[in-house]
Scaffold this active site. Structure first.
Site, mmCIF file in Angstrom:
data_model
loop_
_atom_site.group_PDB
_atom_site.id
_atom_site.type_symbol
_atom_site.label_atom_id
_atom_site.label_comp_id
_atom_site.label_asym_id
_atom_site.label_seq_id
_atom_site.Cartn_x
_atom_site.Cartn_y
_atom_site.Cartn_z
ATOM 1 N N GLU A 1 0.854 -1.165 0.180
ATOM 2 C CA GLU A 1 0.221 0.078 -0.081
ATOM 3 C C GLU A 1 0.652 1.266 -0.037
ATOM 4 O O GLU A 1 0.734 1.907 1.136
ATOM 5 C CB GLU A 1 -0.960 -0.176 1.082
ATOM 6 N N GLU B 1 -5.506 -8.323 0.703
ATOM 7 C CA GLU B 1 -5.985 -7.995 2.230
ATOM 8 C C GLU B 1 -7.389 -7.503 2.107
ATOM 9 O O GLU B 1 -7.918 -6.906 1.044
ATOM 10 C CB GLU B 1 -5.244 -6.737 2.680
HETATM 11 O O1 IFM Z 1 -3.264 -3.022 9.389
HETATM 12 C C1 IFM Z 1 -3.304 -2.437 8.148
HETATM 13 C C2 IFM Z 1 -2.212 -2.973 7.380
HETATM 14 O O2 IFM Z 1 -1.020 -3.034 7.834
HETATM 15 C C3 IFM Z 1 -2.239 -2.527 5.854
HETATM 16 N N1 IFM Z 1 -3.758 -2.519 5.336
HETATM 17 C C4 IFM Z 1 -4.772 -1.968 6.007
HETATM 18 C C5 IFM Z 1 -4.540 -3.009 7.372
HETATM 19 C C6 IFM Z 1 -5.982 -2.330 8.325
HETATM 20 O O3 IFM Z 1 -5.863 -0.819 8.451
#
Ligand code: IFM
Length: 480
Positions: A184, A375
């Site tokens: 990200e 994710e």
């Molecule tokens: O915890 C984070 C992760 O590190 C990166 N993506 C979003 C998740 C939730 O905020």
């Protein structure tokens, strides 16, 4: 905190799942994703150097209740038991990141072999449990020594990151087939350099633009470094945060234009340079002009890389309205709390359909590679009562997320994996230990793990493997 009424895409918690494991292909990746700083702890163990998050969490007032992750969920010492649980759930894949400062305490220079050994053991432990390891090279914990040299605002980071990626690939590439370069980038660049709410805590437009350009270069250069060092057939990807965006007042020209600008910045900014399309600044001439100050001749070609897959990371949708103020170039996000919609403990609207809509948006690029949901998850308040965590909202969200992935597949979109964020509750950056995203509850006082009802549901859905690796311990017992 929320939950009533649930949006239509939510299945009522008691409803049977309208699809099954068999609706997905046999080789679909059903994983869980994690990140080193959020779980490992052991912040000074065995030669590890400090990271920017070790430093940032020491600054009073930066993190909820001034919490930190010096111990976190102690994954560094408990990884085998946690992987037993992952296996017991029936997961097929485990995604984790390597802590750069554990491997290279100063970011460059001498290797800390004990740090590298940890990732060796971790990879082997995954494979012993039939969990395919997915390694993220960079998930936000920059070595503090590199921040002292300018961090992401210093163009040299492109080479530092590529060298580090190559070191990992040479060492672990014989066993790790799936790699992601950055996690990200818009989040660590934006939250860390413009909003100042994540490490290194800067609020500086110049630092933000420099960091953004260097991260986009590092994304491609890191991809090339990995591919050069990995055996043929290894899969090199990177991940993008994204949210489906809708205008606050549909049809209003200002809000519509603001939504397009927010889409360019939040969803497309790191994708289009990788495709050789340059930055999506068509509707933001000022941003284009500012960014050009950090670019050198030949950079447009350097930004491109043919990734084997893109990791899509989605948690919500956002509603956008015109605003005369920065930071989003005259676009502002309307918080879910002000929209009379259900929202999670992060304040994010519960909107699983965003997953499908974003998969569709990314798949529409002519040269898009295959997609993987690297994710997806939701934080809801949990209570541990008599050894059980009843979390129907998380379970419903997980069901809905899988349903949205299946919907995309049925329309011919190449999405071949879903990684739940996350395996166990953990340190949620600026929010500390407040929001809980895990399929497994962690009591931070005792480090006791308890599989939540959502995890039990997922185990049943996946047909969780019964045998555990530890002799004499059945999966049911591992489930607590
Ligand atoms: O915890 C984070 C992760 O590190 C990166 N993506 C979003 C998740 C939730 O905020």
């Amino acid at each position: 905190m929320i939950l009533d009424p649930l949006p239509p895409a939510f299945f009522p918690p008691s409803a049977p799942t309208p699809f099954s494991r068999a609706d997905f292909p046999a080789d679909f990746h059903f994983g869980a994703a994690t990140a080193a700083y959020q779980i490992e702890g052991a912040w000074q163990a065995q030669g590890k150097g400090p990271s920017i998050w070790d430093d940032f969490t020491r600054r009073p007032g930066r993190i909820r209740h001034d919490e930190h992750a010096r111990v976190a969920t102690d994954f560094f010492h408990r990884y085998e038991a946690d992987l037993d649980l992952a296996q017991g759930l029936g997961l097929t894949d485990f995604r984790f990141s390597a802590a750069w400062a554990r491997v290279l305490p100063a970011g460059t220079g001498p290797v800390n072999s004990r740090g590298l050994d940890f990732y060796d053991r971790l990879v082997d432990a995954c494979l012993e449990r039939d969990l395919r390891p997915w390694l993220t090279v960079y998930h936000w914990d920059l070595p503090a020594a590199l921040q002292a040299r300018g961090g992401w605002a210093n163009r040299d980071i492109v080479g530092w990151l590529a060298d580090y990626a190559q070191l990992l690939a040479r060492h672990l590439g014989d066993r790790v087939q799936h790699w992601t370069v950055l996690n990200e980038p818009m989040v660590f660049v934006g939250a860390g350099h413009l909003l100042g709410v994540h490490a290194p805590g800067r609020r500086h437009l110049g630092a933000f633009l420099a960091a953004a350009h260097h991260a986009a270069l590092a994304q491609a250069e890191g991809g090339r470094a990995l591919r050069a060092a990995l055996p043929a057939g290894a899969q090199v990807g990177t991940t993008f945060s994204c949210s489906y965006l809708t205008p606050h007042r549909p049809g209003n020209a200002y809000d519509e234009a603001a939504t397009r600008r927010a889409d360019a910045l939040l969803n497309r900014f790191f994708v289009e340079p990788a495709l050789g399309l340059g930055y999506p600044t068509q509707e933001m001439p000022a941003l284009r002009w500012l960014l050009e100050r950090y670019q050198r001749p030949g950079d447009e070609a350097r930004l491109a890389f043919d990734f084997d897959f893109w990791g899509i990371q989605n948690y919500t949708r956002e509603v956008v309205k015109f605003s005369p103020f920065l930071p989003l170039q005259w676009a502002a996000l309307v918080p879910a709390k002000r929209r009379n919609v259900p929202y999670t403990d992060m304040g994010w609207e519960v909107y699983p359909e965003s997953i499908y809509l974003m998969l569709k948006q990314f798949a529409a690029y002519p040269n898009a590679p295959r997609l993987v949901l690297t994710e997806s998850g939701a934080a809801f308040p949990d209570t541990l009562r008599q050894g059980r965590v009843a979390d129907p909202a998380r379970r419903a969200y997980l069901q809905a997320a899988l349903g949205q992935a299946l919907r995309a597949r049925r329309e011919g979109i190449r999405v071949d994996g879903h990684f739940a964020w996350t395996l166990t509750d953990n340190f949620e950056w600026a929010e500390g230990y407040g929001p809980r995203f895990g399929l497994i509850h962690v009591d931070y006082e005792t480090q006791q793990r308890t599989v939540k009802d959502s995890g039990r549901w997922y185990r049943d859905f996946l047909g969780g493997r019964v045998a555990a690796t530890r002799p004499g311990v059945a999966a049911e017992q591992l489930m607590g």
